[in-house]
Design a protein around this motif. Sequence first.
Motif, mmCIF file in Angstrom:
data_model
loop_
_atom_site.group_PDB
_atom_site.id
_atom_site.type_symbol
_atom_site.label_atom_id
_atom_site.label_comp_id
_atom_site.label_asym_id
_atom_site.label_seq_id
_atom_site.Cartn_x
_atom_site.Cartn_y
_atom_site.Cartn_z
ATOM 1 N N LEU A 441 0.826 -1.201 0.000
ATOM 2 C CA LEU A 441 0.000 0.000 0.000
ATOM 3 C C LEU A 441 0.867 1.260 0.000
ATOM 4 N N ILE A 442 1.942 1.251 0.780
ATOM 5 C CA ILE A 442 2.835 2.421 0.808
ATOM 6 C C ILE A 442 3.550 2.569 -0.531
ATOM 7 N N ASP A 443 4.046 1.452 -1.091
ATOM 8 C CA ASP A 443 4.726 1.530 -2.393
ATOM 9 C C ASP A 443 3.799 2.100 -3.449
ATOM 10 N N ASN A 444 2.560 1.612 -3.467
ATOM 11 C CA ASN A 444 1.599 2.095 -4.463
ATOM 12 C C ASN A 444 1.294 3.580 -4.249
ATOM 13 N N ALA A 445 1.168 3.978 -2.961
ATOM 14 C CA ALA A 445 0.879 5.372 -2.657
ATOM 15 C C ALA A 445 2.039 6.278 -3.049
ATOM 16 N N VAL A 446 3.279 5.842 -2.820
ATOM 17 C CA VAL A 446 4.441 6.642 -3.199
ATOM 18 C C VAL A 446 4.490 6.830 -4.717
ATOM 19 N N GLU A 447 4.218 5.737 -5.455
ATOM 20 C CA GLU A 447 4.209 5.836 -6.918
ATOM 21 C C GLU A 447 3.180 6.855 -7.383
ATOM 22 N N ALA A 448 1.999 6.828 -6.767
ATOM 23 C CA ALA A 448 0.958 7.776 -7.157
ATOM 24 C C ALA A 448 1.311 9.194 -6.726
ATOM 25 N N ALA A 449 1.885 9.361 -5.503
ATOM 26 C CA ALA A 449 2.203 10.694 -4.997
ATOM 27 C C ALA A 449 3.275 11.385 -5.826
#
Length: 539
Positions: A441-449
Amino acid sequence: MPAAGDRNWFGRVRPSWSLARQLFVLQVVVVAVVVLAGAALAWYDAQQRNEDAARDKVVAVSRTLAAQPAVRDGLTAPNPTATLQPLAERVRADTGVDFITIMSPAGIRYTHPDPTRIGQRFLGHIEQAVAGQVFTETYTGTLGPSVRAVVPVYDDAHRLVGLVSVGITVQVLTAALREQVIAMVAVAAGALLVGGLLTYLVSARIRRHTHGLRPAELSRMYEYHDAILHAVREGLLLVAPSGQVTLCNDGAAVLLSLDPAETEGEHVSELGLPKSLVDTLGSGRTVRDEVHLTDERVLLVNVSQIRSGDRDLGAVVTLRDHTELQALSGELDSMRGFAESLRSQAHESANRLHTVVSLIELGRAEEAVAFATAELRLAQQLTDRVVGAVGEPVIAAVLLGKSAEAGERGAEVVLGAGTEIDDVDVEHIDSRDLVTILGNLIDNAVEAALEGPRPRVEVTIRSTADGVLIRVADSGPGVDPDSAQQVFQRGWSTKDDGRGLGLTLVGQSVRRHRGSIEVHNDGGAVFTVRLPPGSDGAR
């Protein structure tokens, strides 16, 4: 001694007859027995019919003659032979019987085909006829064995005046039967020939399908085949060209959560499998080490198309369980990222330390303290949480590693205002699933951010009445509402490159713990995971 080629693949000497040959011989014997038995019954029936027809005929001729006035008048004439002999011979020629004997009540012949026999006693039984009965018998007389009838003759006053006997010799009946037997033999031979030909064709087909193996070999092959299918841990499916499952071993049943008894014969689309796996099984293409996810497992799928000449026999599908390997790989990736973040922090710490030392050497101690405090605030906060954590070091370690990794990429990972790491009870949650959920979830959020102007990810973790709540929000562009239900499917990613697997693994881990996951937009995408208390990941 048998040659090497006479031994089968089990190392045993090959018997001389294969299963196909044994069935051929057995079928030929059965056909021959049936045909011969049928011919014998037909011969017996024809013989009985001929005898019955002969009896009916001699009785009818005898009754007709006995009722003729000429016969009654001739029996009472002074010279019965002169009157009756021509009449008897004429009737014999017209009816085709072998003899007509008209005699006195005492059995003295008045007529006979051999005139020299006239005046002699009739050879046969006449007692029943004298008593007024019509009877038939097979008796050996002057012309040999014959079927004969004896009928009484009465005058107008109903007095017995003589007897009439009409007969057909057995030799004539045999000759007539012989013609029928020849026809029956021809029919039986034709039936035997046709039956043998059909039996040979069936035998050839069986030989082609059994590859010339003998019954013992076939039985042993089946036993080995059945034992292997039940012994191997890998899943094995045989899928017909039409899409029906023709074989499902125990391994496949466990990996796909199926019942083998209810699986075989069903179409792959009716088994409740993930759509991606159904599409792969029905695509008709060869697949090598393709990853598919079910609700509980990560499967490595191989599909091989099989053909026999020009015939499409379907596909052989093998399944291997990569759930544990995938979980360990995810955990290893997280630990590797954590180690890399520690290395990066050590490098950055060294640079910051040099800066602080330089400021102190320049006599600017206050600026050195302010610089160190500002730069290390977040890292110190997370480090304090790691050191202070007792039952949840995994959460703090993942947060620390991911924040450092995000910082190197230009993104900021912060803790939400409601985060209570120290009070979160995660003892009932498998640590590998926790790493999978939080890390991905954090990896996906960082990619989106990173797609936004100020990359920022906020992580909130706390205990609630419903269990453990994990919320990850990013400052990215958010999720298309039409795609909100697809983000947890294999192949979806924020890069839209069709290679996404992280969120799919998140969804699988959440389902394994009987939890729920939601996604909505609030500035950016917000993922909320709820894991109920007491869930142990066992289904």
